[in-house]
Design a protein around this motif. Structure first.
Motif, PDB file in Angstrom:
ATOM      1  N   SER A 130      26.941  18.068 100.256  1.00  0.00           N
ATOM      2  CA  SER A 130      26.841  16.724 100.749  1.00  0.00           C
ATOM      3  C   SER A 130      27.704  15.850  99.931  1.00  0.00           C
ATOM      4  O   SER A 130      27.772  15.843  98.877  1.00  0.00           O
ATOM      5  N   VAL A 186      36.525  19.552 101.581  1.00  0.00           N
ATOM      6  CA  VAL A 186      35.496  20.732 101.633  1.00  0.00           C
ATOM      7  C   VAL A 186      35.955  22.132 101.811  1.00  0.00           C
ATOM      8  O   VAL A 186      36.703  22.461 102.496  1.00  0.00           O
ATOM      9  N   LEU A 208      28.367  19.998 105.065  1.00  0.00           N
ATOM     10  CA  LEU A 208      29.712  19.725 105.368  1.00  0.00           C
ATOM     11  C   LEU A 208      30.310  21.016 105.837  1.00  0.00           C
ATOM     12  O   LEU A 208      29.891  22.046 105.226  1.00  0.00           O
ATOM     13  N   ARG A 217      24.432  15.908 111.329  1.00  0.00           N
ATOM     14  CA  ARG A 217      24.630  16.362 110.045  1.00  0.00           C
ATOM     15  C   ARG A 217      25.343  14.988 109.121  1.00  0.00           C
ATOM     16  O   ARG A 217      24.864  14.783 108.019  1.00  0.00           O
ATOM     17  N   PHE A 218      25.662  13.948 109.907  1.00  0.00           N
ATOM     18  CA  PHE A 218      26.211  12.415 109.405  1.00  0.00           C
ATOM     19  C   PHE A 218      25.133  11.443 109.916  1.00  0.00           C
ATOM     20  O   PHE A 218      24.941  11.433 110.986  1.00  0.00           O
ATOM     21  N   ASP A 262      35.422  19.240 108.199  1.00  0.00           N
ATOM     22  CA  ASP A 262      35.406  17.755 107.939  1.00  0.00           C
ATOM     23  C   ASP A 262      36.438  17.187 106.957  1.00  0.00           C
ATOM     24  O   ASP A 262      36.427  16.037 106.563  1.00  0.00           O
ATOM     25  N   THR A 263      37.206  18.104 106.270  1.00  0.00           N
ATOM     26  CA  THR A 263      38.146  17.632 105.342  1.00  0.00           C
ATOM     27  C   THR A 263      39.333  16.781 106.065  1.00  0.00           C
ATOM     28  O   THR A 263      39.794  17.174 106.977  1.00  0.00           O
ATOM     29  N   MET A 317      26.708  12.341 104.689  1.00  0.00           N
ATOM     30  CA  MET A 317      27.604  13.559 105.188  1.00  0.00           C
ATOM     31  C   MET A 317      26.940  14.596 104.562  1.00  0.00           C
ATOM     32  O   MET A 317      26.766  14.973 103.551  1.00  0.00           O
ATOM     33  N   VAL A 327      29.582  15.783 114.414  1.00  0.00           N
ATOM     34  CA  VAL A 327      29.105  15.563 113.134  1.00  0.00           C
ATOM     35  C   VAL A 327      27.427  15.058 113.572  1.00  0.00           C
ATOM     36  O   VAL A 327      26.767  14.681 112.552  1.00  0.00           O
TER      37      VAL A 327
END
Length: 128
Positions: free
Chosen positions: A16, A126, A85, A66-67, A89-90, A82, A63
């Motif tokens: 996270s 990530v 991850l 998760r976000f 998501d990078t 976030m 997302v």
């Protein structure tokens, strides 16, 4: 006007991070806020948006769950929590502020061209 994003970093998959964006130079409560992200060679992507009063939030499908976007109007700050991850998501994450579209349509825009001001970005990496 300044939008100062922070909180990015390197995290393992499943981890996270919480991004923050401190806004100055505008009346924060009159602006909807958004988070976008971009990776090299790709278009900027809308991630999440929140209404001026914080009551309505919107998310990119990938997302959702998760976000979480939130804002503290007393601190002129918008957050992006976030969780879970993934390597996809990078990206460099940007915060942005919109006044005109959200005031006219009582909605939060997902198109970056509607936003008036942008922060400098914070890198999220990530590792899988």
């Amino acid at each position: 006007v300044q939008l100062q994003a922070s909180g990015g970093g390197l995290v393992e998959a499943g981890g996270s991070l919480r991004l923050s964006c401190v806004v100055s130079g505008i009346t924060f409560t009159t602006y909807a806020m958004g988070w976008f992200r971009q990776t090299p060679g790709k278009d900027r992507e809308y991630v999440a948006g929140i209404s001026k009063n914080g009551k309505n939030a919107y998310y990119l499908d990938s997302v959702k769950g998760r976000f979480t976007i939130s804002r503290d109007n007393a601190k002129n700050t918008v957050y992006l929590q976030m969780n879970s991850l993934k390597s996809e998501d990078t990206a460099v994450y940007y915060c942005a502020a919109d006044r005109m579209y959200s005031s006219q349509y009582n909605d939060v825009p997902s198109r970056g061209s509607y936003y008036d001001y942008w922060g400098q970005g914070t890198q999220v990496t990530v590792s899988s």
